[in-house]
Enzyme design. Sequence first.
Site, PDB file in Angstrom:
ATOM      1  NE  ARG A  18      -3.256  -0.135   2.895  1.00 17.02           N
ATOM      2  CZ  ARG A  18      -3.710  -0.574   4.067  1.00 17.02           C
ATOM      3  NH1 ARG A  18      -3.529   0.154   5.172  1.00 17.02           N
ATOM      4  NH2 ARG A  18      -4.325  -1.741   4.161  1.00 17.02           N
ATOM      5  CG  HIS A  76      -0.877  -2.966   4.297  1.00 15.40           C
ATOM      6  ND1 HIS A  76      -1.275  -4.076   3.581  1.00 15.40           N
ATOM      7  CD2 HIS A  76      -1.644  -2.964   5.420  1.00 15.40           C
ATOM      8  CE1 HIS A  76      -2.234  -4.712   4.231  1.00 15.40           C
ATOM      9  NE2 HIS A  76      -2.475  -4.056   5.366  1.00 15.40           N
ATOM     10  CG  ASP A 131      -5.262  -6.181   4.878  1.00  8.30           C
ATOM     11  OD1 ASP A 131      -4.577  -6.443   5.889  1.00  8.30           O
ATOM     12  OD2 ASP A 131      -5.538  -5.022   4.534  1.00  8.30           O
ATOM     13  CD  GLU A 134      -6.586  -4.403  10.984  1.00  7.16           C
ATOM     14  OE1 GLU A 134      -5.794  -4.835  10.097  1.00  7.16           O
ATOM     15  OE2 GLU A 134      -6.859  -3.195  11.104  1.00  7.16           O
ATOM     16  CG  HIS A 193      -2.843  -6.657   9.373  1.00  2.54           C
ATOM     17  ND1 HIS A 193      -2.918  -5.371   8.884  1.00  2.54           N
ATOM     18  CD2 HIS A 193      -1.562  -6.810   9.793  1.00  2.54           C
ATOM     19  CE1 HIS A 193      -1.731  -4.781   9.003  1.00  2.54           C
ATOM     20  NE2 HIS A 193      -0.890  -5.644   9.549  1.00  2.54           N
TER      21      HIS A 193
END
Length: 268
Positions: A106, A151, A158, A240, A243
């Site tokens: 990301r 990320h 994810d 999460e 994740h």
Amino acid sequence: MTRLSTAVRGLVTTLATLLAVTTAPTPAQAKPEPKAPNDFVALRTVDPTIVQEMRYFTRHNFVGERIDGYRQPLCILTRPAAEALHEAQRRLLRQGYTLKVYDCYRPQRAVDHFVRWAEDLDDEAMKDEFYPNVDKTRLFADGYIAEKSGHSRGSTLDLTIVRLPAKPTRPYAPGEPLVPCYAPKAERFPDNSVDMGTGFDCFDTLSHTLDPRIQGEQRANRLLLKRTLEALGFVNLAEEWWHYTFKPEPYPDTYFNFPVSWKSLAGH
């Protein structure tokens, strides 16, 4: 006017023209986009069987629009993370499952987009699905949004598990009625994933991987993902279930900002 004065005047005009040309601002050159290091790869080139549903390339996410930096629906990872994921996929395929990734590398510009959105308290377009029980003023304090993301280092992703044969997930229609991400699977937005108890990116404590309220098949599905990935060097973020970060990270302290696109990768 004498020939001499005419010549002088012509010389002055020429000099003035030259001065104007040399002092005029040059047009701004487009700054070249940053590129990924050579050991970043498209997951598809390492394992084309892993399903990719890149949510931040679409409008079906907690912001409600495509996120900055996502030029193509592409999973990019460091090669060690991609190769470990390939081995996880081999193990799950033997059990009748496939992995599905929602997000991989990301860029920092995407994280900056999240921060701008979180600071705009008037924009709650996707609240009813992704954070129905969280006041938007709490997103930073509760850890749902941060100014940096693992990320961006390239080894975090994810993901979920899909039972084979994988059925397609229908596209999201902007403006459609939203259902809480923790609603029963049959009621929330359809996802071909096995039932993990919540949808992806559900800002709720029910998303904590080992939340005691998640039991039965939902807990078994989370543990199947967790056991499979942890056996290959991935570490789960306890808050999460989706994740995971591959360890050791090749770039533990570097937050990259190249776009998510084939052109960012070596050889393109």
